[in-house]
Design a protein around this motif. Structure first.
Motif, PDB file in Angstrom:
ATOM      1  N   UNK A 110      23.876  13.431  10.052  1.00 30.77           N
ATOM      2  CA  UNK A 110      24.137  12.024  10.360  1.00 30.77           C
ATOM      3  C   UNK A 110      22.865  11.200  10.232  1.00 30.77           C
ATOM      4  N   UNK A 111      21.744  11.767  10.667  1.00 31.36           N
ATOM      5  CA  UNK A 111      20.473  11.052  10.518  1.00 31.36           C
ATOM      6  C   UNK A 111      20.118  10.865   9.050  1.00 31.36           C
ATOM      7  N   UNK A 112      20.403  11.890   8.242  1.00 30.87           N
ATOM      8  CA  UNK A 112      20.159  11.748   6.806  1.00 30.87           C
ATOM      9  C   UNK A 112      21.016  10.635   6.231  1.00 30.87           C
ATOM     10  N   UNK A 113      22.297  10.573   6.663  1.00 28.50           N
ATOM     11  CA  UNK A 113      23.172   9.492   6.178  1.00 28.50           C
ATOM     12  C   UNK A 113      22.664   8.130   6.598  1.00 28.50           C
ATOM     13  N   UNK A 114      22.153   8.032   7.845  1.00 27.21           N
ATOM     14  CA  UNK A 114      21.591   6.762   8.320  1.00 27.21           C
ATOM     15  C   UNK A 114      20.393   6.356   7.486  1.00 27.21           C
ATOM     16  N   UNK A 115      19.525   7.322   7.206  1.00 27.72           N
ATOM     17  CA  UNK A 115      18.354   7.016   6.385  1.00 27.72           C
ATOM     18  C   UNK A 115      18.771   6.575   4.990  1.00 27.72           C
ATOM     19  N   UNK A 116      19.804   7.238   4.437  1.00 29.93           N
ATOM     20  CA  UNK A 116      20.296   6.829   3.127  1.00 29.93           C
ATOM     21  C   UNK A 116      20.830   5.396   3.162  1.00 29.93           C
ATOM     22  N   UNK A 117      21.498   5.050   4.256  1.00 29.86           N
ATOM     23  CA  UNK A 117      22.008   3.684   4.376  1.00 29.86           C
ATOM     24  C   UNK A 117      20.869   2.683   4.495  1.00 29.86           C
ATOM     25  N   UNK A 118      19.843   3.043   5.265  1.00 31.40           N
ATOM     26  CA  UNK A 118      18.689   2.146   5.371  1.00 31.40           C
ATOM     27  C   UNK A 118      18.026   1.951   4.012  1.00 31.40           C
ATOM     28  N   UNK A 119      17.928   3.025   3.264  1.00 29.41           N
ATOM     29  CA  UNK A 119      17.339   2.918   1.935  1.00 29.41           C
ATOM     30  C   UNK A 119      18.226   2.067   1.015  1.00 29.41           C
ATOM     31  N   UNK A 120      19.554   2.231   1.163  1.00 34.88           N
ATOM     32  CA  UNK A 120      20.465   1.415   0.356  1.00 34.88           C
ATOM     33  C   UNK A 120      20.370  -0.047   0.733  1.00 34.88           C
ATOM     34  N   UNK A 121      20.237  -0.321   2.030  1.00 41.85           N
ATOM     35  CA  UNK A 121      20.100  -1.716   2.465  1.00 41.85           C
ATOM     36  C   UNK A 121      18.797  -2.303   1.971  1.00 41.85           C
ATOM     37  N   UNK A 122      17.763  -1.479   1.883  1.00 42.77           N
ATOM     38  CA  UNK A 122      16.501  -1.982   1.332  1.00 42.77           C
ATOM     39  C   UNK A 122      16.658  -2.343  -0.137  1.00 42.77           C
ATOM     40  N   UNK A 123      17.576  -1.641  -0.849  1.00 42.29           N
ATOM     41  CA  UNK A 123      17.843  -1.967  -2.253  1.00 42.29           C
ATOM     42  C   UNK A 123      18.965  -2.984  -2.404  1.00 42.29           C
ATOM     43  N   UNK A 124      19.507  -3.458  -1.256  1.00 37.86           N
ATOM     44  CA  UNK A 124      20.601  -4.430  -1.239  1.00 37.86           C
ATOM     45  C   UNK A 124      21.853  -3.884  -1.909  1.00 37.86           C
ATOM     46  N   UNK A 125      22.174  -2.619  -1.647  1.00 40.52           N
ATOM     47  CA  UNK A 125      23.471  -2.096  -2.048  1.00 40.52           C
ATOM     48  C   UNK A 125      23.930  -1.148  -0.959  1.00 40.52           C
ATOM     49  N   UNK A 126      25.123  -0.585  -1.088  1.00 40.58           N
ATOM     50  CA  UNK A 126      25.653   0.317  -0.070  1.00 40.58           C
ATOM     51  C   UNK A 126      25.882   1.685  -0.697  1.00 40.58           C
TER      52      UNK A 126
END
Length: 423
Positions: A249-265
């Protein structure tokens, strides 16, 4: 705004014209009547002098000659011997008169008042026409000025909207109005600062996410190796499996944070089974609730499907369960039910709820009712909005949070009534 400018300018013009036009019309009417009186005085004096000269010259005085020289006038001449000579049309209705004398000769000149009134009315109509022309010119100038002022404001509003949406590209356009040009310059400076801040924040988020993802991946691998190597006791396997789930779950959260930094989901929004996501989170959090002497139950309609990012919904439910565990009391109830055009997931507990002064700001960053950083609910609401849903506090005492998810298009079509036409 353009309409308000036009109406205000028109109102000012009308008031100014009324304040000037009414006295001007009254003065014009009075001037016409006074001029008509003075003209009659001059005519009466001229006729009296002419009649006196004719009598002195022993020439006859006839009304025909006098009427021909002063058309439209009723003239009455009283001779020295008392004889009266009249000329012109007979008197009818109201008239304006003037009297003059020359020796023993008395002359009275009259004209119909309607003629003077018509002349005054024509002058008033001329003043009114000029006033209407002035109003038309004022409205035309107001429209030109309104367009010149409003178009820059509309352009500046679009620029401000672009800044709010993240498009911080400056637009070095000027409009020839000093005040508006200063606002445009400030927006351009703000665009530059916002661009710099966005670049810095995205860089930090990308760097932090990248740095976190590597050790989390290594930790997940080590935990899996530990589970494989541990043949006993069963507690090690259970706790290890829970730790692996938390790490994933933490890995998924980090992936989402990285996606938000790239402005995508990451993964995007897809039709997801709500029951599986909730069951996975309840299974993950149940040991923590059991240790606190509390329970989690799931009620409501089963088999619901909502449009969401599964990792995002898992994070939202996990945040609400953690919030209920930390700040709530009693049994936590997760209630799933369909709405008109949405799927609802309600998470509530039996605690004291949220203070009334804190409820309006509960989703703001850094707002917390006690322990905690105040970021959990803020991030959970952000994740819900990113997926096209929303997270709301629907009840304060006891606290109930509701997640609203969009229904898939197929479910919406199936829920709409079918209207059969005539056969």
């Amino acid at each position: 705004m353009r309409r308000r400018l036009l109406l205000s300018t028109l109102a000012v013009a009308v008031v100014a014209l009324l304040l000037l036009g009414i006295p001007l019309a009254y003065a014009a009417q009075k001037l016409v009547y006074e001029e008509a009186g003075r003209s009659l005085d001059r005519e009466a004096s001229s006729i009296a002098g002419g009649v006196g000269f004719s009598l002195e010259s022993h020439r006859p005085v006839t009304g025909t000659v006098i009427a021909r020289e002063y058309p439209g006038r009723h003239i009455s001449i009283t001779m020295p011997d008392g004889r009266t000579v009249t000329a012109g049309p007979p008197r009818r209705g109201r008239v304006l008169s003037a009297t003059a004398a020359h020796g023993a000769v008395r002359v009275r000149v009259s004209r119909p008042e309607a003629q003077v009134r018509d002349a005054a009315l024509r002058l008033i109509l001329l003043v009114g026409s000029l006033a209407l022309l002035g109003v038309a010119v004022t409205v035309g100038l107001a429209m030109v000025q309104a367009r010149k002022l409003i178009l820059p404001l509309v352009d500046l509003a679009e620029t401000a909207d672009r800044l709010g949406s993240g498009n911080a590209r400056p637009r070095p356009r000027r409009y020839g109005i000093p005040e508006v040009d200063r606002v445009a310059e400030q927006l351009d400076r703000s665009a530059v600062r916002i661009t710099q801040l966005l670049i810095a924040s995205r860089g930090f988020a990308a760097d932090a996410s990248h740095q976190l993802r590597t050790p989390l991946t290594a930790l997940s691998m080590r935990l899996e190796e530990m589970i494989e190597a541990a043949d006993y006791p069963d507690v090690v396997r259970e706790e290890g499996a829970a730790a692996v789930a938390q790490t994933e779950r933490l890995v998924a959260v980090v992936e989402q944070l990285l996606a938000r930094a790239r402005h995508d989901r990451a993964g995007g929004v897809v039709p997801a089974p709500i029951d599986e996501i909730i069951a996975q989170q309840v299974e993950e959090w149940r040991p923590s609730f059991r240790k606190a002497g509390r329970n989690v139950r799931i009620i409501g309609e089963q088999g619901l499907v909502g449009m969401t990012n599964p990792e995002g919904l898992s994070q939202i439910v996990a945040t609400l369960l953690e919030n209920a565990l930390t700040h709530g009391a009693g049994t936590v109830t997760i209630h799933t039910k369909p709405g008109a055009n949405s799927v609802m997931v309600e998470v509530g507990d039996e605690g004291d709820g949220i203070p009334s002064e804190l409820a309006p700001r509960i989703f703001e960053r850094s707002i917390s009712g006690g322990r905690g950083t105040g970021l959990g609910l803020y991030l959970a609401q952000s994740l819900a909005v990113m997926d096209g849903g929303r997270l709301e506090l629907t009840q304060t005492r006891p606290a109930v949070f509701s997640v609203f998810l969009r229904q898939p298009a197929e479910a919406l079509l199936a829920s709409q009534p079918v209207v059969m036409g005539p056969t």
